[in-house]
Design an enzyme around this catalytic site. Structure first.
Site, mmCIF file in Angstrom:
data_model
loop_
_atom_site.group_PDB
_atom_site.id
_atom_site.type_symbol
_atom_site.label_atom_id
_atom_site.label_comp_id
_atom_site.label_asym_id
_atom_site.label_seq_id
_atom_site.Cartn_x
_atom_site.Cartn_y
_atom_site.Cartn_z
ATOM 1 N N SER A 1 38.839 21.944 45.638
ATOM 2 C CA SER A 1 39.700 21.426 44.576
ATOM 3 C C SER A 1 38.973 21.476 43.241
ATOM 4 C CB SER A 1 40.154 20.002 44.893
ATOM 5 O OG SER A 1 39.038 19.152 45.101
ATOM 6 N N CYS A 2 38.281 22.571 42.973
ATOM 7 C CA CYS A 2 37.545 22.708 41.715
ATOM 8 C C CYS A 2 38.524 22.614 40.548
ATOM 9 C CB CYS A 2 36.800 24.038 41.681
ATOM 10 S SG CYS A 2 35.491 24.146 42.923
ATOM 11 N N CYS B 1 42.679 26.257 43.350
ATOM 12 C CA CYS B 1 41.355 26.385 43.967
ATOM 13 C C CYS B 1 41.592 26.452 45.464
ATOM 14 C CB CYS B 1 40.451 25.210 43.607
ATOM 15 S SG CYS B 1 38.836 25.309 44.439
#
Length: 208
Positions: free
Chosen positions: A113-114, A109
C-alpha cells in the site's frame, strides 16, 4: 468506561468496523503505557491539518496556473514539489502523470500500500484493500465506474504501480469555468481521489 461503550451500542455507532478496531487498539496501547496520548493526538493532528491532500492540491493548483511549474513538475516532480515545501519521508521520490482528454491515469500499489503520505495525507482504506490493488490493474475501467467515474470508451486508461522507492500522483485536468479563480480557490477544488485517479476535481458550482 464499560458503561460508555454500552451507551454507544444502544444508540448505534457511526464508526466503521476498521475505525472501531483502531480505537480499540489505541485504547490498549495507551492503557499499557506504550503510547503517549498527547503524542498520538499530535501525530494525528499533523496528518489531518498540516500533512494531507491539501499539500498535493496546492501542487496541482500551481501547475494549473503556472505552465513553467507544470513543465518542471512533469519532468522531475520531487524538486518541483520542494519549491512549494511539499514532500518528505514517504514522498521523497515522486512522479506526476497528467490526465489529458485522450488518457486518464490511475495509481495503485499492487504489492502492499505504498502511498505518498506527505503529499496526499492518510491513505483511504480502499487503497490498501486487496480488491482494489488487484482489480485496478486487471479491469481499471470497471473499478473507476464503481467509484462513479465513467470515462468515454475512447479514453485510454493507464495504471501506475507505486513502490517503496517511487510513488505516483495524478495531475488532473483543470475543470472548465475556473478561469477567474485564484490558486487557493483552485486548490479547494482538488480532491484526494482526483490525485489518485479514482475521481475528478470538483466543479466550481458544486464545491463543498
Amino acid at each position: 468506561m464499560a458503561h460508555h461503550h454500552e451507551q454507544d451500542h444502544e444508540h448505534g455507532s457511526t464508526l466503521s468496523p476498521m475505525d472501531l478496531r483502531v480505537r480499540a487498539l489505541e485504547s490498549i496501547l495507551v492503557e499499557k503505557g506504550y503510547v503517549d496520548p498527547a503524542a498520538l493526538d499530535a501525530l494525528i493532528e499533523t496528518y489531518e491539518t498540516r500533512v494531507g491532500p491539501h499539500n498535493g492540491a496546492r501542487v496541482v493548483a500551481r501547475a494549473w496556473v503556472d505552465p513553467d511549474f507544470r513543465e518542471r513538475l512533469l519532468a522531475d516532480a520531487t524538486p518541483a514539489m520542494r519549491e512549494l515545501d511539499v514532500g518528505g519521508r514517504g514522498g521523497e521520490h515522486m512522479v506526476v502523470v497528467a490526465n489529458t482528454p485522450e488518457e486518464h491515469n490511475l495509481v495503485v500499489c499492487t504489492l502492499c500500500s505504498c502511498y505518498p503520505w506527505p503529499v496526499l495525507g492518510l491513505p483511504p482504506v480502499w487503497y490498501k484493500a486487496p480488491p482494489y490493488r488487484s482489480r485496478a490493474v486487471i479491469e481499471p475501467r470497471a473499478v473507476l465506474a464503481e467509484f462513479g467515474l465513467s470515462l468515454p470508451p475512447e479514453t485510454r486508461i493507464r495504471v501506475w504501480d507505486s513502490t517503496a522507492e517511487l510513488r505516483y500522483m495524478v495531475l488532473p485536468m483543470r475543470p472548465p469555468g475556473t478561469e477567474g479563480l485564484d490558486e487557493a480557490a483552485l486548490a479547494a477544488l482538488v480532491t484526494r481521489d482526483a490525485m489518485i485517479g479514482t475521481g475528478l476535481p470538483r466543479r466550481p458550482e458544486i464545491r463543498a
